[in-house]
Design a protein around this motif. Structure first.
Motif, mmCIF file in Angstrom:
data_model
loop_
_atom_site.group_PDB
_atom_site.id
_atom_site.type_symbol
_atom_site.label_atom_id
_atom_site.label_comp_id
_atom_site.label_asym_id
_atom_site.label_seq_id
_atom_site.Cartn_x
_atom_site.Cartn_y
_atom_site.Cartn_z
ATOM 1 N N CYS A 76 0.832 -1.224 0.113
ATOM 2 C CA CYS A 76 0.055 0.072 -0.031
ATOM 3 C C CYS A 76 0.890 1.447 -0.147
ATOM 4 O O CYS A 76 1.662 1.468 0.703
ATOM 5 N N ILE A 77 0.548 2.125 -0.806
ATOM 6 C CA ILE A 77 1.495 3.331 -0.943
ATOM 7 C C ILE A 77 0.323 4.443 -0.573
ATOM 8 O O ILE A 77 -0.733 4.735 -1.318
ATOM 9 N N ILE A 78 0.547 5.115 0.514
ATOM 10 C CA ILE A 78 -0.381 5.988 1.157
ATOM 11 C C ILE A 78 -0.028 7.317 1.114
ATOM 12 O O ILE A 78 1.141 7.938 1.243
ATOM 13 N N GLN A 79 -0.587 8.234 0.214
ATOM 14 C CA GLN A 79 -0.117 9.680 0.032
ATOM 15 C C GLN A 79 -0.568 10.591 1.172
ATOM 16 O O GLN A 79 -1.556 10.616 1.558
ATOM 17 N N LYS A 80 0.439 11.331 1.729
ATOM 18 C CA LYS A 80 0.368 12.108 2.590
ATOM 19 C C LYS A 80 -0.396 13.357 2.128
ATOM 20 O O LYS A 80 -0.149 13.907 0.937
ATOM 21 N N GLU A 81 -1.309 14.160 2.922
ATOM 22 C CA GLU A 81 -2.023 15.337 2.464
ATOM 23 C C GLU A 81 -0.923 16.351 2.211
ATOM 24 O O GLU A 81 -0.759 17.223 1.346
ATOM 25 N N GLU A 82 -0.113 16.571 3.121
ATOM 26 C CA GLU A 82 1.300 17.755 3.415
ATOM 27 C C GLU A 82 2.298 17.030 3.259
ATOM 28 O O GLU A 82 2.704 16.051 4.110
ATOM 29 N N LYS A 83 3.257 17.504 2.498
ATOM 30 C CA LYS A 83 4.805 16.919 2.522
ATOM 31 C C LYS A 83 5.443 17.203 3.746
ATOM 32 O O LYS A 83 5.276 18.425 4.199
ATOM 33 N N GLY A 84 5.887 16.091 4.182
ATOM 34 C CA GLY A 84 6.747 16.304 5.248
ATOM 35 C C GLY A 84 6.831 15.225 6.286
ATOM 36 O O GLY A 84 6.305 14.120 5.681
ATOM 37 N N TRP A 85 8.022 14.993 7.042
ATOM 38 C CA TRP A 85 8.392 13.864 7.676
ATOM 39 C C TRP A 85 7.586 13.646 8.930
ATOM 40 O O TRP A 85 7.616 14.684 9.679
ATOM 41 N N TRP A 86 6.954 12.445 9.112
ATOM 42 C CA TRP A 86 6.068 12.340 10.338
ATOM 43 C C TRP A 86 7.143 11.700 11.526
ATOM 44 O O TRP A 86 8.035 11.033 11.127
ATOM 45 N N LYS A 87 6.786 12.172 12.821
ATOM 46 C CA LYS A 87 7.448 11.664 13.771
ATOM 47 C C LYS A 87 7.409 10.267 14.168
ATOM 48 O O LYS A 87 8.432 9.685 14.443
ATOM 49 N N ARG A 88 6.247 9.689 13.778
ATOM 50 C CA ARG A 88 5.983 8.148 13.911
ATOM 51 C C ARG A 88 5.062 7.878 12.800
ATOM 52 O O ARG A 88 4.435 8.604 12.359
ATOM 53 N N LEU A 89 4.714 6.766 12.857
ATOM 54 C CA LEU A 89 3.542 6.157 11.886
ATOM 55 C C LEU A 89 2.211 6.505 12.565
ATOM 56 O O LEU A 89 1.352 7.087 11.781
ATOM 57 N N LEU A 90 2.072 6.246 13.796
ATOM 58 C CA LEU A 90 0.819 6.406 14.296
ATOM 59 C C LEU A 90 0.646 7.613 15.153
ATOM 60 O O LEU A 90 1.357 8.240 15.385
ATOM 61 N N LYS A 91 -0.726 8.139 15.166
ATOM 62 C CA LYS A 91 -1.177 9.334 15.918
ATOM 63 C C LYS A 91 -0.920 9.110 17.383
ATOM 64 O O LYS A 91 -0.306 10.256 17.965
ATOM 65 N N GLU A 93 0.829 8.221 21.011
ATOM 66 C CA GLU A 93 2.385 8.010 21.278
ATOM 67 C C GLU A 93 2.545 6.817 22.076
ATOM 68 O O GLU A 93 3.532 6.549 22.356
ATOM 69 N N GLU A 94 1.578 5.915 22.094
ATOM 70 C CA GLU A 94 1.705 4.433 22.790
ATOM 71 C C GLU A 94 2.523 3.678 21.881
ATOM 72 O O GLU A 94 2.781 3.895 20.770
#
Length: 151
Positions: A76-91, A93-94
């Motif tokens: 699966c290739i999931i396109q981000k709405e805004e270009k940028g690096w996420w700190k982690r995959l999931l929203k 913090e657990e």
């Protein structure tokens, strides 16, 4: 009873790649929602049901998300709405579920992203003519160096 398959993930500034390990999957269903919700369900060749839902770190472009079912896994290739690096995959913090793992074969740091482009301008993370990943998971596209040098 439903189970979760192993899921490997890697990101680029504009997309997230998920590789779901489920050989000979049937009835594959993938849903990406704008607010970052991703859901997956499929049946194994033995008739076992597999599914999971993820609340991803950021918003998505559902119309640009693509899925390819191969013999060994689903990509699966999931396109981000805004270009940028996420700190982690999931929203959340657990600590992520044990079936979620980093795809070190495809991992790229922020400062290395531009280096993954090949001589011909194609991504070194090979994609076939349909813009989807090939069945050669983990293989890099390496152009013929002699041709690239004009020899």
């Amino acid at each position: 009873m439903s189970r979760q398959p192993e899921v490997l993930w890697a990101q680029r500034s504009d997309k997230v790649h998920l590789t779901i390990s489920l050989p000979d999957a049937k009835d594959v269903s993938v849903k990406c929602e704008k607010h970052g919700f991703f859901s997956f369900s499929a049946t194994s060749s033995q008739g076992e049901s597999f599914n999971f839902c993820l609340e991803l770190f950021g918003a998505l472009l559902p119309e640009a998300c693509r899925t390819k079912t191969g013999l060994r896994n689903i990509i699966c290739i999931i396109q981000k709405e805004e270009k940028g690096w996420w700190k982690r995959l999931l929203k959340s913090e657990e600590k992520p579920a044990p079936y979620l793992k980093v795809d070190w074969n495809r991992w790229c740091d922020e400062d290395e992203e531009s280096a993954e482009m090949g001589f011909d301008g194609r991504s070194a993370w090979y994609e076939d003519g349909d813009g989807e990943s090939s069945d050669d998971e983990g293989m890099l596209y390496l152009p013929d160096l002699e041709k690239a040098r004009g020899k």
